[in-house]
Design an enzyme around this catalytic site. Sequence first.
Site, PDB file in Angstrom:
ATOM      1  N   GLU A 117      -3.476  -9.193  10.649  1.00  0.00           N
ATOM      2  CA  GLU A 117      -3.689  -9.137   9.383  1.00  0.00           C
ATOM      3  C   GLU A 117      -4.101 -10.403   8.426  1.00  0.00           C
ATOM      4  O   GLU A 117      -3.380 -11.327   8.972  1.00  0.00           O
ATOM      5  CB  GLU A 117      -2.275  -8.522   8.623  1.00  0.00           C
ATOM      6  CG  GLU A 117      -2.415  -8.332   7.298  1.00  0.00           C
ATOM      7  CD  GLU A 117      -1.030  -7.696   6.611  1.00  0.00           C
ATOM      8  OE1 GLU A 117      -0.704  -6.833   7.378  1.00  0.00           O
ATOM      9  OE2 GLU A 117      -0.679  -7.992   5.569  1.00  0.00           O
ATOM     10  N   ASP A 139       1.458  -8.745  12.840  1.00  0.00           N
ATOM     11  CA  ASP A 139       1.235  -9.166  11.444  1.00  0.00           C
ATOM     12  C   ASP A 139       1.732 -10.615  11.211  1.00  0.00           C
ATOM     13  O   ASP A 139       3.068 -10.933  11.149  1.00  0.00           O
ATOM     14  CB  ASP A 139       2.421  -8.239  10.657  1.00  0.00           C
ATOM     15  CG  ASP A 139       2.401  -8.474   8.927  1.00  0.00           C
ATOM     16  OD1 ASP A 139       1.607  -9.442   8.593  1.00  0.00           O
ATOM     17  OD2 ASP A 139       2.870  -7.905   8.434  1.00  0.00           O
ATOM     18  N   HIS A 170      -3.926  -0.627   4.392  1.00  0.00           N
ATOM     19  CA  HIS A 170      -2.592  -0.243   4.421  1.00  0.00           C
ATOM     20  C   HIS A 170      -2.288   0.257   2.969  1.00  0.00           C
ATOM     21  O   HIS A 170      -2.956   0.092   2.065  1.00  0.00           O
ATOM     22  CB  HIS A 170      -1.733  -1.511   4.666  1.00  0.00           C
ATOM     23  CG  HIS A 170      -1.684  -1.804   6.184  1.00  0.00           C
ATOM     24  ND1 HIS A 170      -0.556  -1.831   6.829  1.00  0.00           N
ATOM     25  CD2 HIS A 170      -2.550  -2.295   6.921  1.00  0.00           C
ATOM     26  CE1 HIS A 170      -0.745  -2.177   8.230  1.00  0.00           C
ATOM     27  NE2 HIS A 170      -2.078  -2.451   8.166  1.00  0.00           N
ATOM     28  N   ASP A 211       3.733  -0.857  14.088  1.00  0.00           N
ATOM     29  CA  ASP A 211       2.897  -1.258  12.696  1.00  0.00           C
ATOM     30  C   ASP A 211       3.853  -2.354  12.203  1.00  0.00           C
ATOM     31  O   ASP A 211       4.941  -2.611  12.358  1.00  0.00           O
ATOM     32  CB  ASP A 211       3.591  -0.030  11.799  1.00  0.00           C
ATOM     33  CG  ASP A 211       2.855   0.144  10.657  1.00  0.00           C
ATOM     34  OD1 ASP A 211       1.757  -0.504  10.395  1.00  0.00           O
ATOM     35  OD2 ASP A 211       3.544   0.191   9.474  1.00  0.00           O
ATOM     36  N   HIS A 212       3.101  -3.326  11.751  1.00  0.00           N
ATOM     37  CA  HIS A 212       3.603  -4.671  11.078  1.00  0.00           C
ATOM     38  C   HIS A 212       4.511  -5.456  12.240  1.00  0.00           C
ATOM     39  O   HIS A 212       5.612  -5.818  11.957  1.00  0.00           O
ATOM     40  CB  HIS A 212       4.353  -4.420   9.792  1.00  0.00           C
ATOM     41  CG  HIS A 212       3.318  -4.076   8.455  1.00  0.00           C
ATOM     42  ND1 HIS A 212       2.373  -4.744   8.074  1.00  0.00           N
ATOM     43  CD2 HIS A 212       3.084  -3.026   8.149  1.00  0.00           C
ATOM     44  CE1 HIS A 212       1.774  -4.376   7.291  1.00  0.00           C
ATOM     45  NE2 HIS A 212       2.223  -2.946   7.211  1.00  0.00           N
ATOM     46  N   ASN A 217       2.572   6.186   4.919  1.00  0.00           N
ATOM     47  CA  ASN A 217       3.865   6.356   5.436  1.00  0.00           C
ATOM     48  C   ASN A 217       4.556   7.013   4.203  1.00  0.00           C
ATOM     49  O   ASN A 217       5.318   8.140   4.308  1.00  0.00           O
ATOM     50  CB  ASN A 217       4.455   5.032   5.796  1.00  0.00           C
ATOM     51  CG  ASN A 217       6.077   4.926   6.222  1.00  0.00           C
ATOM     52  OD1 ASN A 217       6.306   6.012   6.388  1.00  0.00           O
ATOM     53  ND2 ASN A 217       6.807   3.899   5.923  1.00  0.00           N
ATOM     54  N   THR A 218       4.810   6.207   3.011  1.00  0.00           N
ATOM     55  CA  THR A 218       5.599   6.765   1.873  1.00  0.00           C
ATOM     56  C   THR A 218       5.213   8.208   1.516  1.00  0.00           C
ATOM     57  O   THR A 218       6.604   8.767   1.018  1.00  0.00           O
ATOM     58  CB  THR A 218       5.454   5.799   0.664  1.00  0.00           C
ATOM     59  OG1 THR A 218       5.781   4.373   1.142  1.00  0.00           O
ATOM     60  CG2 THR A 218       6.237   5.955  -0.349  1.00  0.00           C
TER      61      THR A 218
END
Length: 287
Positions: free
Chosen positions: A135, A105, A207, A84-85, A231-232
Amino acid sequence: MIVSATEMLKKAVEGKYAVGQFNINNLEWTKAILLTAQENNSPVILGVSEGAGKYMTGFKTVAAMVKAMIEELNITVPVALHLDHGTYEGCYKCIEAGFSSVMFDGSHFPIEENIAKTSELVKVCHEKGLSIEAEVGSIGGEEDGVIGAGEIADPNECKKIADLGVDFLAAGIGNIHGKYPANWKGLDFDALAKTKELIGDLPLVLHGGTGIPADMIQKAISLGVAKINVNTECQLYFQEATRKYIEEGKDLEGKGFDPRKLLAPGFEAIKVIVKEKMELFGSINKA
Ligand code: G3H
Ligand code: ZN
């Protein structure tokens, strides 16, 4: 089985649903997400940020853990293990470690540099059978040290990056990492629709999936979003359940201090929120 995310997202675009990417941090997180996917017959993407990769001692450890867990838990739904990223260097490390998918990213680079690096990585990933996400624009807020201004993606730039052969594309459309502020303006559906018009059936990625209202999620899916990152929200559910366990004094009763007991409510809470998201995204029974 670990697979690239290409096929599962193509199917999602055709079937007008989205596959969830849930970020992992440790064994409990990984197990909770894999079991929920299996119980609900849903494809799933395990997201690993560079920070979480480091925390788990390195991408090789992560890949080995995920592969062994899939085997020992008899997980038969499609699972993609995705960086991710990722930075340019991070992508190479994950390719080597045995990930099945990466996100490069390059959104903070000038567009020409983003194009050059993305295009090189597309070739390498495809030679090795991995899928790759790119991205354009940026996601507002902060995630694991990745800070974005939140500028809306230019649909023409999206088209340029899409034409490099990426498998799916994250376009910043007003989405934010972390909790949304009370004065958040919402997603920019015009930008999303224009991008969709230019890039056709290439799956789009949303995202900042934490806390986006259900109607916006559904509209985004109707406009070509096929992957949604969360995620959060898993972290908040884990936190709340763990706090409750301790506040109720359960860690002080008997063997309540045993980490296998202490972490259990958080584990169950992750399963609850992941299932809720799978229902909302429409990925249940789509494995
Ligand atoms: O890349 C991961 C995400 O975009 C997750 O965002 O923490 O706001 O759910 P979130
Ligand atoms: Zn993100």
